[in-house]
Design a protein around this motif. Structure first.
Motif, mmCIF file in Angstrom:
data_model
loop_
_atom_site.group_PDB
_atom_site.id
_atom_site.type_symbol
_atom_site.label_atom_id
_atom_site.label_comp_id
_atom_site.label_asym_id
_atom_site.label_seq_id
_atom_site.Cartn_x
_atom_site.Cartn_y
_atom_site.Cartn_z
ATOM 1 N N ASP A 76 0.961 -0.973 0.128
ATOM 2 C CA ASP A 76 0.068 -0.069 0.032
ATOM 3 C C ASP A 76 0.765 1.241 0.197
ATOM 4 O O ASP A 76 0.187 2.343 -0.263
ATOM 5 C CB ASP A 76 -0.918 -0.105 1.165
ATOM 6 C CG ASP A 76 -0.325 0.143 2.537
ATOM 7 O OD1 ASP A 76 1.021 -0.307 2.549
ATOM 8 O OD2 ASP A 76 -0.853 0.419 3.578
ATOM 9 N N SER A 77 2.068 1.177 0.473
ATOM 10 C CA SER A 77 3.198 2.223 0.175
ATOM 11 C C SER A 77 3.916 2.181 -1.022
ATOM 12 O O SER A 77 5.130 2.888 -0.922
ATOM 13 C CB SER A 77 3.972 2.352 1.563
ATOM 14 O OG SER A 77 3.078 2.470 2.824
ATOM 15 N N GLY A 78 3.679 1.148 -1.878
ATOM 16 C CA GLY A 78 4.577 1.118 -3.188
ATOM 17 C C GLY A 78 5.884 0.319 -2.562
ATOM 18 O O GLY A 78 6.896 0.492 -3.287
ATOM 19 N N LEU A 79 5.968 -0.424 -1.681
ATOM 20 C CA LEU A 79 7.076 -1.088 -1.220
ATOM 21 C C LEU A 79 6.892 -2.674 -1.589
ATOM 22 O O LEU A 79 6.127 -3.210 -1.779
ATOM 23 C CB LEU A 79 7.277 -0.678 0.267
ATOM 24 C CG LEU A 79 7.594 0.420 0.762
ATOM 25 C CD1 LEU A 79 7.336 0.555 2.257
ATOM 26 C CD2 LEU A 79 8.753 1.013 0.362
ATOM 27 N N PRO A 80 8.441 -3.281 -1.733
ATOM 28 C CA PRO A 80 8.295 -4.613 -2.156
ATOM 29 C C PRO A 80 7.650 -5.559 -1.150
ATOM 30 O O PRO A 80 7.664 -5.289 -0.011
ATOM 31 C CB PRO A 80 9.872 -4.755 -2.150
ATOM 32 C CG PRO A 80 10.427 -3.450 -2.247
ATOM 33 C CD PRO A 80 9.860 -2.419 -1.408
ATOM 34 N N VAL A 81 7.173 -6.693 -1.864
ATOM 35 C CA VAL A 81 6.490 -7.469 -0.977
ATOM 36 C C VAL A 81 7.110 -8.867 -1.139
ATOM 37 O O VAL A 81 7.516 -9.148 -2.621
ATOM 38 C CB VAL A 81 5.070 -7.804 -1.425
ATOM 39 C CG1 VAL A 81 4.422 -8.941 -0.718
ATOM 40 C CG2 VAL A 81 4.390 -6.544 -1.300
ATOM 41 N N TYR A 82 7.775 -9.643 -0.375
ATOM 42 C CA TYR A 82 8.564 -10.736 -0.288
ATOM 43 C C TYR A 82 7.703 -12.145 -0.135
ATOM 44 O O TYR A 82 6.703 -12.089 0.494
ATOM 45 C CB TYR A 82 9.554 -10.832 0.761
ATOM 46 C CG TYR A 82 10.588 -9.645 0.751
ATOM 47 C CD1 TYR A 82 11.196 -9.064 -0.195
ATOM 48 C CD2 TYR A 82 10.220 -8.675 1.577
ATOM 49 C CE1 TYR A 82 12.246 -8.180 -0.421
ATOM 50 C CE2 TYR A 82 11.086 -7.495 1.703
ATOM 51 C CZ TYR A 82 11.942 -7.217 0.659
ATOM 52 O OH TYR A 82 12.705 -5.950 0.560
ATOM 53 N N ASP A 83 8.028 -13.197 -0.960
ATOM 54 C CA ASP A 83 7.773 -14.656 -0.639
ATOM 55 C C ASP A 83 8.204 -15.022 0.710
ATOM 56 O O ASP A 83 9.494 -15.373 0.698
ATOM 57 C CB ASP A 83 8.073 -15.428 -1.741
ATOM 58 C CG ASP A 83 7.459 -16.856 -1.480
ATOM 59 O OD1 ASP A 83 6.698 -17.046 -0.558
ATOM 60 O OD2 ASP A 83 7.875 -17.503 -2.306
ATOM 61 N N PHE A 84 7.377 -14.465 1.773
ATOM 62 C CA PHE A 84 8.165 -14.835 3.418
ATOM 63 C C PHE A 84 7.754 -16.174 3.758
ATOM 64 O O PHE A 84 6.583 -16.500 3.914
ATOM 65 C CB PHE A 84 7.684 -13.621 4.128
ATOM 66 C CG PHE A 84 8.337 -13.680 5.398
ATOM 67 C CD1 PHE A 84 9.693 -13.399 5.733
ATOM 68 C CD2 PHE A 84 7.578 -14.175 6.305
ATOM 69 C CE1 PHE A 84 9.996 -13.592 6.948
ATOM 70 C CE2 PHE A 84 8.229 -14.178 7.927
ATOM 71 C CZ PHE A 84 9.565 -13.694 8.029
ATOM 72 N N VAL A 85 8.540 -16.965 4.388
ATOM 73 C CA VAL A 85 8.336 -18.452 4.665
ATOM 74 C C VAL A 85 8.891 -18.596 6.209
ATOM 75 O O VAL A 85 10.143 -18.323 6.198
ATOM 76 C CB VAL A 85 8.827 -19.506 3.494
ATOM 77 C CG1 VAL A 85 8.419 -20.816 4.070
ATOM 78 C CG2 VAL A 85 7.947 -19.171 2.384
ATOM 79 N N VAL A 86 8.226 -19.122 6.870
ATOM 80 C CA VAL A 86 8.737 -19.352 8.123
ATOM 81 C C VAL A 86 8.547 -21.150 7.990
ATOM 82 O O VAL A 86 7.665 -21.844 7.882
ATOM 83 C CB VAL A 86 7.929 -19.171 9.277
ATOM 84 C CG1 VAL A 86 8.363 -19.645 10.622
ATOM 85 C CG2 VAL A 86 8.078 -17.282 9.554
ATOM 86 N N ALA A 87 9.933 -21.843 8.591
ATOM 87 C CA ALA A 87 10.023 -23.116 8.248
ATOM 88 C C ALA A 87 10.553 -23.741 9.529
ATOM 89 O O ALA A 87 11.351 -23.311 10.372
ATOM 90 C CB ALA A 87 11.025 -23.615 7.028
ATOM 91 N N SER A 88 10.126 -25.093 9.753
ATOM 92 C CA SER A 88 10.490 -26.203 10.865
ATOM 93 C C SER A 88 11.006 -27.276 10.283
ATOM 94 O O SER A 88 10.699 -27.650 9.272
ATOM 95 C CB SER A 88 9.710 -25.954 11.822
ATOM 96 O OG SER A 88 8.445 -26.433 11.421
ATOM 97 N N GLU A 89 11.991 -27.982 11.327
ATOM 98 C CA GLU A 89 12.381 -29.149 10.742
ATOM 99 C C GLU A 89 11.447 -30.196 10.725
ATOM 100 O O GLU A 89 11.175 -30.955 9.545
ATOM 101 C CB GLU A 89 13.475 -29.799 11.710
ATOM 102 C CG GLU A 89 14.176 -30.969 11.419
ATOM 103 C CD GLU A 89 15.324 -31.604 12.307
ATOM 104 O OE1 GLU A 89 15.714 -32.779 12.013
ATOM 105 O OE2 GLU A 89 15.366 -30.742 13.023
ATOM 106 N N THR A 90 10.166 -30.195 11.495
ATOM 107 C CA THR A 90 9.357 -31.278 11.448
ATOM 108 C C THR A 90 7.787 -30.506 11.765
ATOM 109 O O THR A 90 7.964 -29.330 11.856
ATOM 110 C CB THR A 90 9.364 -31.967 12.600
ATOM 111 O OG1 THR A 90 9.210 -31.701 13.991
ATOM 112 C CG2 THR A 90 10.769 -32.939 12.608
ATOM 113 N N ALA A 91 6.775 -31.176 11.435
ATOM 114 C CA ALA A 91 5.458 -30.496 11.715
ATOM 115 C C ALA A 91 5.323 -30.105 13.163
ATOM 116 O O ALA A 91 4.160 -29.583 13.655
ATOM 117 C CB ALA A 91 4.393 -31.568 10.935
ATOM 118 N N GLU A 92 6.288 -30.550 14.088
ATOM 119 C CA GLU A 92 5.657 -30.664 15.806
ATOM 120 C C GLU A 92 6.020 -29.169 15.959
ATOM 121 O O GLU A 92 6.747 -28.305 15.419
ATOM 122 C CB GLU A 92 6.714 -31.373 16.478
ATOM 123 C CG GLU A 92 6.710 -32.937 16.245
ATOM 124 C CD GLU A 92 5.382 -33.367 16.674
ATOM 125 O OE1 GLU A 92 4.803 -32.961 17.865
ATOM 126 O OE2 GLU A 92 4.552 -34.136 15.921
#
Length: 319
Positions: A32-48
């Motif tokens: 909304d401010s004309g700034l970049p948007v990243y493909d941001f991902v939070v990952a863990s080793e397992t689903a726990e």
């Protein structure tokens, strides 16, 4: 460095504040401010669920393999020992595929475990710098800076220094306009000068520290003048040896290094805010010649003055 996909690795013992820094810097949609948007991902080793140091857990929808095609992989502060081998292994694999990797605060330990600090400059919180250097003797640990960028290896000091590093990466990738706008959204300065030395716990300053403070204030107003150890010592009525020792005790550095740093900082401010010729900035900052300014400026910042001006000049980044 292209900056599109950013992955943050979570692990047991994660510290939420530094994790939040990564989320705040790269995980918010500011289109909304004309700034970049990243493909941001939070990952863990397992689903726990991943336990943090603050008593709550984080559950993610992505595993560590999401980092293998990332442009930047971030590991937050947390446990400096007992990491799952999957964390450094993922960092090493992502780096080998061309990603940049970032260790926020004690996240530098994970980079060290991955073998990515060998032969490189790096930093971490000053309280952990000595231990980091002892564990990874091939690393060149600098405890006095807020962050270090060595090729595609990024490390930061404690807490807020992580935001300094994130803004620096945005400034390098997208230019000063974007970094300044993101900083304004976060209500923080786009750039903080100085390093960790000003925050390091030290004994009560020795006698004469007030006179040293007055001297440093005076030197900042006299950058174009020539200053030697002898001339500075005489102004505070000390022998050169005593002056050098007390200056180091009070500031964490030598008089010459401190003065050189102030001259570089002055030159940076002039390059960011005006269009004066490099030769004039060199004289006003105390370097004397443009050649000497270029030499010290590039050694301290990693870029030439003209390149710095193109990237960070306020006259080119007003919004």
């Amino acid at each position: 460095m292209a900056l599109r996909k950013i992955v943050v690795l979570t692990y047991p013992g994660l510290r939420p504040f530094e994790f939040g820094i990564a989320c705040e810097a790269f995980g918010i949609d500011r289109s909304d401010s004309g700034l970049p948007v990243y493909d941001f991902v939070v990952a863990s080793e397992t689903a726990e669920p991943v336990p943090t140091t603050n008593g709550f857990t984080i559950t993610t929808s992505h595993r560590f393999d999401a980092a293998l095609d990332a442009d930047l992989v971030i590991v937050s502060a947390g446990a400096d020992a007992g990491l799952s081998p999957a964390v450094p292994a993922t960092l090493a694999a992502a780096y080998a595929r061309g990603a940049a990797v970032m260790g926020l605060c004690t996240g530098a330990y994970a980079l060290g475990e991955a073998g990515l600090l060998d032969g490189r400059r790096c930093t971490t919180h000053w309280r952990h710098a000595e231990a980091l250097a002892a564990r990874f003797p091939a690393a060149q640990v600098d405890p006095n800076v807020l962050y270090v960028c060595d090729d595609r290896i990024f490390t930061s000091a404690g807490t807020a220094a992580g935001l300094d590093l994130c803004l620096h990466i945005m400034r390098t990738e997208h230019g000063a306009r974007v970094a300044n706008a993101v900083a304004r959204r976060m209500v923080m300065p786009a750039h903080r000068s100085g390093g960790q030395a000003q925050y390091i716990e030290a004994p009560v300053p020795p006698s004469g520290s007030d006179s040293l403070s007055k001297l440093m204030d005076a030197l900042l107003a006299e950058l174009p003048a020539e200053h030697t150890i002898n001339s500075m010592a005489a102004r505070v009525n000390m022998s050169p040896r005593t002056f050098a020792r007390r200056f180091a005790e009070a500031t964490g550095t030598t008089p010459h290094a401190w003065l050189l740093r102030q001259r570089v900082l002055y030159a940076r401010r002039q390059l960011e805010s005006g269009r004066e010729p490099i030769e004039l900035i060199a004289r006003r900052s105390g370097f004397g010649t443009a050649a000497l300014l270029r030499h010290h400026f590039q050694r301290h910042t990693g870029v030439a003055p003209t390149a710095y001006r193109r990237a960070f000049s306020a006259t080119e980044s007003m919004v």
